[in-house]
Design an enzyme around this catalytic site. Structure first.
Site, PDB file in Angstrom:
ATOM      1  N   HIS A  54     -51.260  86.742  -2.440  1.00 50.67           N
ATOM      2  CA  HIS A  54     -51.846  88.063  -2.640  1.00 50.67           C
ATOM      3  C   HIS A  54     -51.166  89.059  -1.707  1.00 50.67           C
ATOM      4  O   HIS A  54     -50.563  88.684  -0.696  1.00 50.67           O
ATOM      5  CB  HIS A  54     -53.343  88.033  -2.363  1.00 50.67           C
ATOM      6  CG  HIS A  54     -54.115  87.264  -3.390  1.00 50.67           C
ATOM      7  ND1 HIS A  54     -55.478  87.368  -3.518  1.00 50.67           N
ATOM      8  CD2 HIS A  54     -53.727  86.384  -4.342  1.00 50.67           C
ATOM      9  CE1 HIS A  54     -55.895  86.585  -4.502  1.00 50.67           C
ATOM     10  NE2 HIS A  54     -54.849  85.976  -5.014  1.00 50.67           N
ATOM     11  N   GLU A  56     -52.222  91.104   0.566  1.00 50.38           N
ATOM     12  CA  GLU A  56     -52.619  91.062   1.970  1.00 50.38           C
ATOM     13  C   GLU A  56     -51.949  89.908   2.709  1.00 50.38           C
ATOM     14  O   GLU A  56     -51.464  90.080   3.836  1.00 50.38           O
ATOM     15  CB  GLU A  56     -54.149  90.915   2.093  1.00 50.38           C
ATOM     16  CG  GLU A  56     -54.934  92.055   1.489  1.00 50.38           C
ATOM     17  CD  GLU A  56     -55.376  91.824   0.039  1.00 50.38           C
ATOM     18  OE1 GLU A  56     -56.433  92.347  -0.335  1.00 50.38           O
ATOM     19  OE2 GLU A  56     -54.650  91.134  -0.702  1.00 50.38           O
ATOM     20  N   CYS A  86     -60.168  90.181  -2.245  1.00 56.55           N
ATOM     21  CA  CYS A  86     -60.915  89.072  -2.841  1.00 56.55           C
ATOM     22  C   CYS A  86     -61.568  88.261  -1.722  1.00 56.55           C
ATOM     23  O   CYS A  86     -61.346  88.516  -0.529  1.00 56.55           O
ATOM     24  CB  CYS A  86     -59.976  88.194  -3.662  1.00 56.55           C
ATOM     25  SG  CYS A  86     -58.827  87.233  -2.654  1.00 56.55           S
ATOM     26  N   CYS A  89     -58.937  86.720   0.732  1.00 55.87           N
ATOM     27  CA  CYS A  89     -58.315  87.706   1.620  1.00 55.87           C
ATOM     28  C   CYS A  89     -59.328  88.320   2.572  1.00 55.87           C
ATOM     29  O   CYS A  89     -59.017  88.568   3.744  1.00 55.87           O
ATOM     30  CB  CYS A  89     -57.611  88.773   0.795  1.00 55.87           C
ATOM     31  SG  CYS A  89     -56.180  88.124  -0.109  1.00 55.87           S
TER      32      CYS A  89
END
Length: 177
Positions: A54, A56, A86, A89
């Protein structure tokens, strides 16, 4: 006049557009320390065939692998991300003790900072301190990028769904106060 928040959200949106252009879910982010971007990322899950890549986590890896910073830097950083983090993260950010998160639109399926779960401030998660966050920065642009992605064919999907009849919805319901 643009605020500092808009400046960094625009940078995150540029990364989200880059993700979209590379057939990734269009999410982008920047980590800011003392008014300077020290790391940025975009989703790379399709490209890497790794569901953990992802935006991040990509940016965190860039920061930590630079050799300039240790994980303590995140206690002084602000994150700007186009979509609410999410669950995965959100907890990574909590473990890193992020200072603050600004995001574009809610993640109504997997959100970890208020839409589905409150990972960022759940009092039962006592190992790491809570962090503050707020959404709505360039919300409409973030939503439209996601909608554009989800109406097109995704050849990287395990079983691609044919979307010949899908139409891009451009009307956006106002954010709840």
């Amino acid at each position: 006049m643009e605020t500092i928040h808009h400046k960094y959200m625009r940078e995150a949106l540029n990364l989200a557009q880059e993700a979209y252009d590379n057939y990734e879910v269009p999410v982008g982010c920047v980590f800011v320390l003392d008014d300077k971007i020290i790391g940025n990322g975009r989703n790379r899950t399709n490209e890497t065939h790794n569901g953990t890549r992802h935006a991040e986590l990509e940016a965190i890896d860039i920061i930590l692998s630079s050799g300039e910073y240790t994980s303590e830097v995140f206690q002084r950083c602000v994150l700007y991300v186009t979509v609410e983090p999410c669950v995965m993260c959100a907890y990574a950010l909590r473990q890193l003790r992020i200072k603050h998160v600004y995001y574009g639109c809610a993640n109504e399926r997997f959100g970890g900072t208020g839409s589905v779960f409150d990972i960022h401030r759940d009092p039962k998660l006592t190992l790491h301190p809570a962090y503050s966050c707020e959404g709505g920065y360039y919300r409409e642009e973030s939503i439209l990028l996601l909608r554009k992605f989800y109406v097109r064919e995704n050849e990287n999907a395990p079983i691609p769904k044919r979307k010949h009849n899908r139409v891009l919805k451009t009307e956006i319901v106002p954010m709840k106060k």
